[in-house]
Each structure stands twice: as structure tokens, then as C-alpha cells.
Design a protein around this motif. Structure first.
Motif, PDB file in Angstrom:
ATOM      1  N   PRO A  79      53.054  29.106  31.712  1.00  0.00           N
ATOM      2  CA  PRO A  79      52.418  28.580  30.361  1.00  0.00           C
ATOM      3  C   PRO A  79      51.233  29.477  29.999  1.00  0.00           C
ATOM      4  CG  PRO A  79      53.137  26.772  31.737  1.00  0.00           C
ATOM      5  CD  PRO A  79      53.230  27.810  32.621  1.00  0.00           C
ATOM      6  N   GLN A  80      50.429  29.916  30.801  1.00  0.00           N
ATOM      7  CA  GLN A  80      49.014  30.413  30.183  1.00  0.00           C
ATOM      8  C   GLN A  80      48.858  31.582  30.933  1.00  0.00           C
ATOM      9  OE1 GLN A  80      46.995  28.731  28.396  1.00  0.00           O
ATOM     10  NE2 GLN A  80      48.504  26.934  28.476  1.00  0.00           N
ATOM     11  N   TYR A  81      50.063  32.319  31.367  1.00  0.00           N
ATOM     12  CA  TYR A  81      50.283  33.684  31.774  1.00  0.00           C
ATOM     13  C   TYR A  81      49.115  33.862  33.067  1.00  0.00           C
ATOM     14  CZ  TYR A  81      52.357  34.887  27.582  1.00  0.00           C
ATOM     15  OH  TYR A  81      53.394  35.047  26.374  1.00  0.00           O
ATOM     16  N   GLU A  82      49.021  32.660  34.027  1.00  0.00           N
ATOM     17  CA  GLU A  82      48.227  32.973  34.902  1.00  0.00           C
ATOM     18  C   GLU A  82      48.597  33.834  36.011  1.00  0.00           C
ATOM     19  OE1 GLU A  82      48.019  28.803  36.489  1.00  0.00           O
ATOM     20  OE2 GLU A  82      46.639  27.985  34.814  1.00  0.00           O
ATOM     21  N   MET A  83      50.046  33.902  36.282  1.00  0.00           N
ATOM     22  CA  MET A  83      50.305  34.828  37.387  1.00  0.00           C
ATOM     23  C   MET A  83      50.090  36.401  36.762  1.00  0.00           C
ATOM     24  SD  MET A  83      51.446  34.421  40.287  1.00  0.00           S
ATOM     25  CE  MET A  83      52.136  32.827  40.248  1.00  0.00           C
ATOM     26  N   ALA A  84      50.318  36.526  35.330  1.00  0.00           N
ATOM     27  CA  ALA A  84      49.978  37.914  34.879  1.00  0.00           C
ATOM     28  C   ALA A  84      48.421  38.420  35.037  1.00  0.00           C
ATOM     29  CB  ALA A  84      50.426  37.826  33.503  1.00  0.00           C
ATOM     30  N   GLN A  85      47.815  37.289  34.917  1.00  0.00           N
ATOM     31  CA  GLN A  85      46.305  37.474  35.041  1.00  0.00           C
ATOM     32  C   GLN A  85      45.831  38.146  36.431  1.00  0.00           C
ATOM     33  OE1 GLN A  85      43.511  35.086  32.858  1.00  0.00           O
ATOM     34  NE2 GLN A  85      45.326  33.963  31.849  1.00  0.00           N
ATOM     35  N   LYS A  86      46.671  37.719  37.461  1.00  0.00           N
ATOM     36  CA  LYS A  86      46.256  37.999  38.932  1.00  0.00           C
ATOM     37  C   LYS A  86      46.432  39.416  39.112  1.00  0.00           C
ATOM     38  CE  LYS A  86      47.845  33.369  40.924  1.00  0.00           C
ATOM     39  NZ  LYS A  86      46.469  33.224  41.339  1.00  0.00           N
ATOM     40  N   TYR A  87      47.075  40.101  38.029  1.00  0.00           N
ATOM     41  CA  TYR A  87      47.132  41.636  38.216  1.00  0.00           C
ATOM     42  C   TYR A  87      46.106  42.331  37.626  1.00  0.00           C
ATOM     43  CZ  TYR A  87      51.960  40.982  39.623  1.00  0.00           C
ATOM     44  OH  TYR A  87      53.190  40.538  40.596  1.00  0.00           O
ATOM     45  N   LEU A  88      45.021  41.663  36.878  1.00  0.00           N
ATOM     46  CA  LEU A  88      44.043  42.065  36.279  1.00  0.00           C
ATOM     47  C   LEU A  88      42.631  42.144  36.969  1.00  0.00           C
ATOM     48  CD1 LEU A  88      44.836  40.591  32.660  1.00  0.00           C
ATOM     49  CD2 LEU A  88      45.818  42.687  33.546  1.00  0.00           C
ATOM     50  N   THR A  89      41.664  43.123  36.654  1.00  0.00           N
ATOM     51  CA  THR A  89      40.323  42.713  37.006  1.00  0.00           C
ATOM     52  C   THR A  89      39.840  41.576  36.251  1.00  0.00           C
ATOM     53  OG1 THR A  89      39.463  44.262  35.354  1.00  0.00           O
ATOM     54  CG2 THR A  89      40.016  45.265  37.648  1.00  0.00           C
ATOM     55  N   ASP A  90      38.679  41.024  37.106  1.00  0.00           N
ATOM     56  CA  ASP A  90      37.883  39.943  36.252  1.00  0.00           C
ATOM     57  C   ASP A  90      37.400  40.158  34.745  1.00  0.00           C
ATOM     58  OD1 ASP A  90      37.898  38.394  38.636  1.00  0.00           O
ATOM     59  OD2 ASP A  90      36.084  38.772  39.256  1.00  0.00           O
ATOM     60  N   GLY A 149      57.450  54.377  16.810  1.00  0.00           N
ATOM     61  CA  GLY A 149      57.187  54.434  18.265  1.00  0.00           C
ATOM     62  C   GLY A 149      55.973  53.582  18.617  1.00  0.00           C
ATOM     63  N   TYR A 150      56.205  53.094  19.792  1.00  0.00           N
ATOM     64  CA  TYR A 150      55.121  52.354  20.549  1.00  0.00           C
ATOM     65  C   TYR A 150      54.477  53.019  21.608  1.00  0.00           C
ATOM     66  CZ  TYR A 150      52.758  48.608  23.263  1.00  0.00           C
ATOM     67  OH  TYR A 150      51.822  48.062  23.927  1.00  0.00           O
ATOM     68  N   SER A 151      53.218  53.142  21.575  1.00  0.00           N
ATOM     69  CA  SER A 151      52.526  53.605  22.874  1.00  0.00           C
ATOM     70  C   SER A 151      51.151  52.858  23.231  1.00  0.00           C
ATOM     71  CB  SER A 151      51.991  54.997  22.431  1.00  0.00           C
ATOM     72  OG  SER A 151      51.109  55.616  23.747  1.00  0.00           O
ATOM     73  N   GLY A 152      51.147  52.474  24.373  1.00  0.00           N
ATOM     74  CA  GLY A 152      50.047  51.655  24.903  1.00  0.00           C
ATOM     75  C   GLY A 152      49.613  52.180  26.409  1.00  0.00           C
ATOM     76  N   THR A 153      48.298  52.067  26.557  1.00  0.00           N
ATOM     77  CA  THR A 153      47.737  52.570  27.861  1.00  0.00           C
ATOM     78  C   THR A 153      47.477  51.563  28.726  1.00  0.00           C
ATOM     79  OG1 THR A 153      47.180  54.803  26.822  1.00  0.00           O
ATOM     80  CG2 THR A 153      46.140  54.208  29.002  1.00  0.00           C
ATOM     81  N   VAL A 154      47.749  51.668  30.082  1.00  0.00           N
ATOM     82  CA  VAL A 154      47.408  50.858  31.144  1.00  0.00           C
ATOM     83  C   VAL A 154      46.540  51.590  31.992  1.00  0.00           C
ATOM     84  CG1 VAL A 154      48.120  49.108  32.825  1.00  0.00           C
ATOM     85  CG2 VAL A 154      49.533  49.190  30.742  1.00  0.00           C
ATOM     86  N   HIS A 155      45.413  51.183  32.271  1.00  0.00           N
ATOM     87  CA  HIS A 155      44.578  51.595  33.384  1.00  0.00           C
ATOM     88  C   HIS A 155      44.073  50.805  34.511  1.00  0.00           C
ATOM     89  CE1 HIS A 155      40.899  53.379  35.080  1.00  0.00           C
ATOM     90  NE2 HIS A 155      41.290  54.632  34.588  1.00  0.00           N
ATOM     91  N   LEU A 156      44.516  51.366  35.526  1.00  0.00           N
ATOM     92  CA  LEU A 156      43.962  50.653  36.826  1.00  0.00           C
ATOM     93  C   LEU A 156      42.860  51.168  37.635  1.00  0.00           C
ATOM     94  CD1 LEU A 156      47.385  51.238  36.650  1.00  0.00           C
ATOM     95  CD2 LEU A 156      47.356  49.557  38.296  1.00  0.00           C
ATOM     96  N   THR A 157      42.332  50.495  38.366  1.00  0.00           N
ATOM     97  CA  THR A 157      41.099  50.751  39.112  1.00  0.00           C
ATOM     98  C   THR A 157      41.328  50.039  40.637  1.00  0.00           C
ATOM     99  OG1 THR A 157      38.784  50.931  39.430  1.00  0.00           O
ATOM    100  CG2 THR A 157      39.572  48.963  38.656  1.00  0.00           C
ATOM    101  N   LEU A 158      40.957  50.730  41.693  1.00  0.00           N
ATOM    102  CA  LEU A 158      40.864  50.482  43.132  1.00  0.00           C
ATOM    103  C   LEU A 158      39.265  49.585  43.204  1.00  0.00           C
ATOM    104  CD1 LEU A 158      42.605  50.316  45.772  1.00  0.00           C
ATOM    105  CD2 LEU A 158      41.054  52.196  46.471  1.00  0.00           C
ATOM    106  N   GLU A 159      39.497  48.154  42.987  1.00  0.00           N
ATOM    107  CA  GLU A 159      38.452  47.173  43.220  1.00  0.00           C
ATOM    108  C   GLU A 159      37.808  47.893  44.590  1.00  0.00           C
ATOM    109  OE1 GLU A 159      40.136  43.324  42.366  1.00  0.00           O
ATOM    110  OE2 GLU A 159      38.884  43.519  40.314  1.00  0.00           O
ATOM    111  N   LYS A 160      36.406  47.676  44.566  1.00  0.00           N
ATOM    112  CA  LYS A 160      35.753  48.072  45.870  1.00  0.00           C
ATOM    113  C   LYS A 160      35.564  47.040  46.797  1.00  0.00           C
ATOM    114  CE  LYS A 160      32.601  51.335  43.297  1.00  0.00           C
ATOM    115  NZ  LYS A 160      31.069  51.736  42.858  1.00  0.00           N
ATOM    116  N   SER A 161      35.592  45.744  46.258  1.00  0.00           N
ATOM    117  CA  SER A 161      35.367  44.562  47.205  1.00  0.00           C
ATOM    118  C   SER A 161      36.550  44.113  48.118  1.00  0.00           C
ATOM    119  CB  SER A 161      34.916  43.499  46.627  1.00  0.00           C
ATOM    120  OG  SER A 161      35.975  43.127  45.434  1.00  0.00           O
ATOM    121  N   THR A 162      37.621  44.283  47.257  1.00  0.00           N
ATOM    122  CA  THR A 162      39.147  43.994  47.941  1.00  0.00           C
ATOM    123  C   THR A 162      39.946  45.103  48.274  1.00  0.00           C
ATOM    124  OG1 THR A 162      40.080  43.802  45.603  1.00  0.00           O
ATOM    125  CG2 THR A 162      39.115  41.788  46.451  1.00  0.00           C
TER     126      THR A 162
END
Length: 610
Positions: A79-90, A149-162
Motif C-alpha cells: 500500500p505505501q511502498y514500504e518494501m520499496a523504500q527499504k532499498y533506499l537510503t534515509d 524514449g524514457y531515461s532515468g538514472t538510479v544511483h547507489l551508494t555503499l552506506e558507511k554504517s551498514t
């Protein structure tokens, strides 16, 4: 989200609910920790009882797996995309608004590595999501066809704390493939009142449908009530009004609504609605009833509105709602009409299997004038007809002995193709017709089918009009427009204003194509409050019959059975009545669950009232 074709199986959990029992089928396919990504495979269309649940990110998952898991989580029923948000940084979680928009792609997003896949040393990675746009659903839940065409960038980082990979930057809203969109969303009409159309007999208001898309398995009743309270979508807003006071919303703390076992829905409102009178409250309840009538399996038969203190404001059932406002689909025509081989207006009882039509009462059913096209008013008391050569427009009563008198309009076009085309009546009894004279093309409205013609302004029209059909609500109009050997179906708003001198000024605004994928549209008719049926073809394709929504989306359900050589088509807003067409076999009819049947070999120009 994903491609219709190859690629891994999705790792979503599938919940299948039947009756009171539930069977949960789970599976989590392995994902690569590094390397490229394949497109997310689209989920085949599922039955309504199927629910899809996402899974959280796996411990120590690599960047590719995080991106893949996030894209798949967007297509779940969370419902609130709670699981999708677990893939994001704070930080990304705070910035991301999944309700801002939904971008629909033809085959779903294809993640492409933008830079070398991250590792423990670089601490970052990026992927570009690519695809072909089909449509965008905005924050008001309004659908708009799109292309390119569609184009969108997804950037990831390796979190220091975890020391876990998470997405820290991503495109706005949600993106998914066509089949996932069809599984996740449903089109629903919310209803308002036409703001510039006079009330009907007995003070009945005219309703106008405003289609929006909501998530079909994520509390659609509450979503639709909230959407209705927020008011019409931007396109419809200039010609529609709501009875709910500005700022009206659900009472604070109310997060979910559902009808009881008697199909009654109780809607607690905030203080903005506390002081409304009974007449206004009944109109508010009617809007809710019309909006929710088909959204639940058994429908909503009664609505009760409550004040902010929990006390009853008013209640309304279906029968009383019909006395408050006229509803397009509630009008069942008495007859279906067409021209016979003698070029006179004839009719058959609607819904009957009869193939022996009778001439209509009055002069238009006689052989005194050869007719080429006709339209019958929605009350079926009057008809308008264009002469066989397209030069003259006549209006007459459908009563025995009635005459047509002189023409109410004439064209100076040099050939029949450059003169008057099939007219159309709106729900208020006004008559519309296009004069295709190249020297003076004009769309004309005659109030109540008589009097001085009002020339309609069409500042946004780019092309030549081939067909005109006005919706029953009187505030929307459908046009087939020809430009550079291509034709499209376009929808516009009807704006009516009275000048200081009392003269009526009418304009068509907000014109937009709802068939960008078609190269040719040759015939169309309204087939519901927000649906039309059309005859057309794609570039290089063959002629086909299909339904289309006024927002350009494809409604759920099957397209009409194929039929060759269709030249004209007619439908009723009451979908219980058959389609009627003029084809190479003459007048033919298609009833639900049946095949096309011949009605009359020597017949043309089929119409329903309107």
C-alpha cells in the motif's frame, strides 16, 4: 516494470486468495551481485483475487540486485511502498514521492550500467533505466498518452554504517511496464456536475465523468473518495463543479473506508462540510454513489455522510440519487435509427431482434426529402437531418403529421464532401453540426435545434473536421480531425459564456488526441460516460474496431468483434444495447456475447439518440 519477454523470473511473492482461505506461493530467485541487468519481466495479467507482495533486500546484496529488487517492489501491492523504500537510503526515502506520477513503458524499464559496477572500493554505482513511453499518470491520477524514449538514472551508494548497498538518487514517481500497469491499476469514473449546462426537467443536474486510475488492490474505495473530494482533474475543472465545499476531506484519522454488509458506505468528513444544507449534502452523496457504483463486487447502494463530530449529515440511496442528477448511462433509448434504401429516417425498437424497421413519425420518415445523414435528440422527440447532397439541415418533430419547414442551416460548399456532415445533439437539447466548406469551415450550434446559429470558436483546432459527436453531459465533444492525410480522434471541452450583451459565446478548448498510435480514424461514437468506440487502423495495419477512453487509455475488456468494410458505427451510452454499424453488408448489429448479424441490406447512417 519490465520487458515482455526474456529475463529472469521475478522474485516477488504471489498471494492467491480464494473465498475465506488463502494459499501463499513464495519464491525468491537469485540475483547477480555484479554485472549488467536484464529488463524486469512483466507480470502476465492476473485475476482480481491475485495479490503480489515484494521482498526486502537481501543481506549484502550487490548494486544490480538492489536495483532489480526495487523495480520489482514498485509493481507489488504494497500500500505505501514500504518494501520499496527499504532499498533506499534515509535521504532518498524522505525525498521520493511515489504518488507524484506513474510512467508507463511499453516493455518496462531496462537497467543499463552507466559506470563500472560499484564495489567496496568505489562505494558508488549507477544505472540508467531506459524504455519507450506509453503514458503518464499524474498526481491527480489522470492518464495522459505519451511517446518517445524514457531515461532515468538510479544511483547507489555503499552506506558507511551498514556496509549495505542502497539507492540514494532515483527518478521521480514510479515507472513500470504496460502489463504491470494493467494488473496494478483500474480506471474509475468520478462524477461532478456540468458547470455551464442548464438544469434539466425537475431541476436535475447533468453529471460529467472524470476518469482516473487508482491501484486496484490497494483500498480503491478510499482512494476514489479522497480523489473525488479533491475536485476535478485539471483538464475537466473549467467545465465541472463539485458540491463538496472547498477543503472538504476525510475526517482526520480515517484511513480506510468500506461498505457494510448492506452495501452502505459511511463517510466521515472534516469540519469544512459541517454546515451544508440537506440539498447540497444530497448532491454530495449523489456524486459519491455515482463514483462508487461499480468499484466493489456488489456495489454501493447507499451513502451516509457524517459531520466532524460523528453525527449524521445526510444519507442517500441509489433511487434518490437518480432524481438529483441525470446520468448518461441511465438513459435507455427507445429506438435505434438509420436511413433505409429510400433515404428516409427509420427506426427499430432498441434491443430487439427485429429486422423490419418502421419510418419515424413526421416528415423525416416520408419520401419527400432524400436524406444523407441524421441525428435524433436524446429525448427522442425531435430529429435533425442533412439532405442527401449535404447542402441543407432540417429539424422536425417525431410526431405524426409534423413537417420540417425550411432548412435551419445551409452550406455553400461546391461538392457534397465539402458541405454539412452528420449532426449531433447534446443532453441539453442543443444541436451541433460541422460545415466543411473550405472557404468557410465552421462548427455551428443551434440552441434547442432552432434560432440563429451560434458559430463555435475552435482556436486549437489544427485540421479539417470529419465527424462530430457531443457527449450527453454537454461539456465534452469528440471530433475526428484530418490533417496531412492522417486522421485522429480528439476530445475537447465545451466552454459557454454569456457576454454583456446577452449573446452566447461558445468555444472548444483543451483539444487533445486520444489515438496517437493510430494513423487513421474513420468513424466513432460515444459508448459510455467516458468511453468511445471507433473504427481505425495503425500505420501499415488493417481496419479494426476498438474502445478508447476519453483520456486516451484502453478500457478493460474485449474489443468488439472484427467486421470488414465498416463505414459508420453507432453505440449507446447504455452498454446493454448492441453496437450498430454500416458496413459492406448494409446495417448490421452486434449484441453482447453474439456475432454480427445483418439487419438491413439497403441501409446507411446508423445512429442512437445523441
Amino acid at each position: 516494470m519490465g520487458a515482455e519477454g526474456g529475463g529472469r523470473r521475478r522474485s516477488l511473492r504471489w498471494g492467491v486468495f480464494a473465498g475465506c482461505g488463502a494459499v501463499l506461493m513464495t519464491g525468491c530467485a537469485s540475483m547477480p551481485d555484479s554485472g549488467g541487468l536484464s529488463g524486469v519481466e512483466s507480470t502476465p495479467r492476473q485475476e482480481a483475487q491475485v495479490r503480489v507482495f515484494a521482498v526486502p533486500p537481501r543481506e549484502n546484496a550487490g548494486p544490480a540486485e538492489i536495483v532489480q529488487g526495487f523495480l520489482e517492489a514498485l509493481t507489488s501491492d504494497d500500500p505505501q511502498y514500504e518494501m520499496a523504500q527499504k532499498y533506499l537510503t534515509d535521504g532518498a526515502r524522505r525525498r521520493w514521492n511515489p504518488n507524484a506520477s506513474t510512467t508507463v513503458l511499453s516493455d518496462g524499464p531496462n537497467p543499463v550500467t552507466q559506470r563500472p559496477v560499484g564495489d567496496q572500493e568505489t562505494n558508488d554505482a549507477a544505472y540508467v533505466l531506459t524504455g519507450s513511453r506509453l503514458a503518464v499518470v499524474d498526481e491527480q491520477h489522470a492518464y495522459r498518452p505519451d511517446s518517445g524514449g524514457y531515461s532515468g538514472t538510479v544511483h547507489l551508494t555503499l552506506e558507511k554504517s551498514t556496509r549495505q548497498w542502497r539507492i540514494d538518487s532515483l527518478p521521480p514517481g514510479v515507472v513500470m511496464g504496460k502489463s504491470d500497469f494493467q494488473r496494478n491499476y483500474v480506471s474509475v469514473n468520478k462524477y461532478y456536475f456540468a458547470s455551464n449546462v442548464p438544469a434539466g426537467p425537475g431541476g436535475q443536474l447533468s453529471t460529467v465523468a472524470d476518469p482516473v486510475y487508482v491501484r486496484s488492490k490497494v483500498d480503491p474505495v478510499t482512494s476514489m473518495v479522497s480523489s473525488l473530494l479533491r475536485g476535478p482533474t485539471r483538464w475537466l475543472d473549467p467545465v465541472a463543479t463539485s458540491s463538496f465545499p472547498s477543503g472538504t476531506a476525510l475526517m482526520k484519522g480515517v484511513t480506510s473506508l468500506s461498505p457494510d454488509d448492506q452495501n452502505k458506505l459511511t463517510v466521515p468528513l472534516n469540519g469544512k462540510a459541517d454546515r451544508v444544507g440537506q440539498t447540497q449534502c444530497s448532491r454530495m452523496a449523489a456524486q459519491l454513489l455515482f463514483t462508487l457504483q461499480d468499484l466493489t463486487p456488489t456495489g454501493v447502494s447507499e451513502v451516509e455522510l457524517q459531520r466532524s463530530n460523528g453525527r449524521r449529515l445526510c444519507a442517500l440511496n441509489e433511487d434518490r440519487a437518480e432524481t438529483i442528477a441525470s446520468h448518461g448511462t441511465a438513459r435507455r433509448p427507445q429506438y435505434e435509427y438509420f436511413l433505409d434504401g429510400k433515404q428516409r429516417l427509420v427506426r427499430l425498437p432498441s434491443g430487439s431482434t427485429s429486422t423490419e424497421p418502421d419510418p419515424v413519425p413526421g416528415a423525416l420518415g416520408e419520401e419527400t426529402k432524400k436524406l444523407g445523414a441524421a441525428a435524433v435528440s436524446r429525448d427522442e422527440e425531435s430529429a435533425a437531418a442533412v439532405s442527401a447532397d449535404g447542402r441543407y439541415l432540417y429539424v422536425g418533430s417525431l410526431v405524426a403529421g409534423a413537417s420540417t419547414g425550411d432548412a435551419v442551416l445551409s452550406s455553400e460548399g461546391l461538392s457534397p464532401q465539402d458541405r454539412l456532415i452528420t449532426p449531433s445533439w447534446d443532453g441539453g437539447g442543443d444541436l451541433w453540426v460541422e460545415d466543411r466548406d473550405p472557404k468557410h469551415p465552421r462548427l455551428v450550434m443551434l440552441q434547442k435545434g432552432a434560432g440563429q446559429p451560434v458559430e463555435v470558436h475552435t482556436p486549437e483546432l489544427d485540421g479539417r473536421v470529419d465527424a462530430v459527436r457531443v457527449a450527453a453531459d454537454g461539456v465534452r465533444i469528440a471530433l475526428i480531425v484530418e490533417k496531412e492525410h492522417k486522421t485522429s480522434l480528439q476530445i475537447g471541452r465545451i466552454d459557454r459564456e454569456r457576454g454583456t450583451d446577452g449573446r452566447l459565446d461558445v468555444s472548444i478548448l483543451g483539444l487533445h488526441s486520444v489515438t496517437p498510435q493510430l494513423e487513421e480514424v474513420t468513424a466513432m461514437s460515444w459508448a459510455g460516460d467516458s468511453r468511445l468506440v471507433l473504427v481505425g487502423r495503425e500505420s501499415g495495419g488493417v481496419q479494426q474496431l476498438r474502445y478508447v477512453q476519453v483520456d486516451g487509455s484502453t478500457p478493460a475488456g474485449n474489443a468488439p468483434a472484427s467486421l470488414t468494410g465498416v463505414k459508420q458505427i453507432a453505440a449507446s451510452e447504455d452498454d446493454r444495447l448492441p453496437l450498430v454499424a454500416y458496413s459492406e453488408d448494409g446495417i448490421v448489429r452486434l449484441s453482447a456475447g453474439a456475432q454480427w448479424q445483418k439487419v438491413l441490406k439497403d441501409g446507411t447512417a446508423p445512429i442512437y439518440p445523441g
